[in-house]
Design an enzyme around this catalytic site. Structure first.
Site: not given
Ligand SMILES: [Zn+2]
Length: 273
Positions: A2-3, A53, A70, A169, A262
């Site tokens: 998750p962003e 996060k 995490q 990402n 990535r």
């Protein structure tokens, strides 16, 4: 993973369940935190903030729970004491008269005095969180052109949580696309207009993704393509996960490369060198 926008959504759900209600019961799975159960029982939750996060659940008696999910942590909200069927390990449970907020699988949970929060190693390091704080385009532009960041590549910077919190990402590819920045560039190689656009795109993409459930493309384009029967992964983003599909702006085929281990997607025409 998750962003920022997804974390803020999760924080909203926790906040909605807990805010302005007295804690009837709270339990921690970690022995070192059990001493806080009595301290926090009877306190009222005043809000839930995010810092990238990480999540900060704030209480009216001067304490804050810091939690970082995490890769595996997950909050679930249920009616009071209705535990879901899951194989996950329950790590923190906060109950009030109506709701239970249950945090599963997370291993990074701490209880802090409010005054200790700014000195927490993660909080001290992490950059501004656009969805929890007021961050202006000018502030970001200054940050993007500061000595500290100016000579690093955009592709590395945008994933660095000390640069801006919550970019992951998909947002990385989307910000560079809207700013028209080729993925090999650094802020120092970019024009003032590109930096201005990058600052603007960082804010608008985060807010839009938060509001439109992860859709970063212009909502009109998404609506039109949806009506044409296109799949969500074809219209959700400007470039991310769209390799070989035509750019929404110029019809050039989107390319996929590796940047910092990535995947990164970009339009060779809109983001020409
Ligand atoms: Zn293009």
């Amino acid at each position: 993973m998750p962003e920022g926008p997804e974390i803020r959504k999760a924080a909203d759900a926790v906040e909605k369940a807990l805010k302005d209600r007295e804690v009837l019961d709270i339990s921690f799975a970690f022995e070192t935190l059990e001493g806080y159960e009595d301290i926090l029982t009877g306190a009222t939750v005043t809000g839930v903030d995010t810092k990238g996060k990480a999540m900060l659940t704030r209480f009216d008696n001067g304490y804050t729970i810091y939690s970082h999910n995490q890769l595996y942590g997950k909050w679930m909200i249920r009616n009071a004491y209705n535990y879901p069927k899951t194989n996950r390990q329950l790590r923190l449970a906060i109950h009030n008269e109506k709701k239970s907020a249950l945090l599963y699988s997370a291993s990074d949970i701490e209880v802090l005095r409010d005054e200790e929060v700014p000195d927490h190693p993660f909080i001290r390091k992490v950059g501004p969180d656009i969805l929890s704080e007021t961050v202006t385009k000018e502030q970001l532009r200054e940050r993007y052109t500061s000595r500290r960041f100016f000579r690093r590549r955009w592709t590395t910077l945008l994933l660095d949580q000390s640069f801006v919190a919550g970019i992951g990402n998909y947002l990385r590819s989307e910000i560079l696309f809207l700013a028209g920045i080729h993925p090999s560039l650094r802020p120092t190689d970019s024009t003032p207009q590109q930096i201005e656009k990058a600052a603007e795109a960082t804010i608008t993409l985060m807010e839009q993704s938060y509001r439109y459930k992860g859709i970063t493309v212009d909502p009109d384009i998404a609506e039109r393509m949806k009506a044409e029967g296109k799949a969500r992964n074809q219209y959700r983003h400007w470039v991310f996960r769209r390799s070989f599909q035509p750019c929404h702006i110029c019809r050039t085929k989107i390319e996929k490369i590796e940047a910092g281990n990535r995947r990164l997607y970009y339009c060779p025409t809109c983001q020409a060198l």
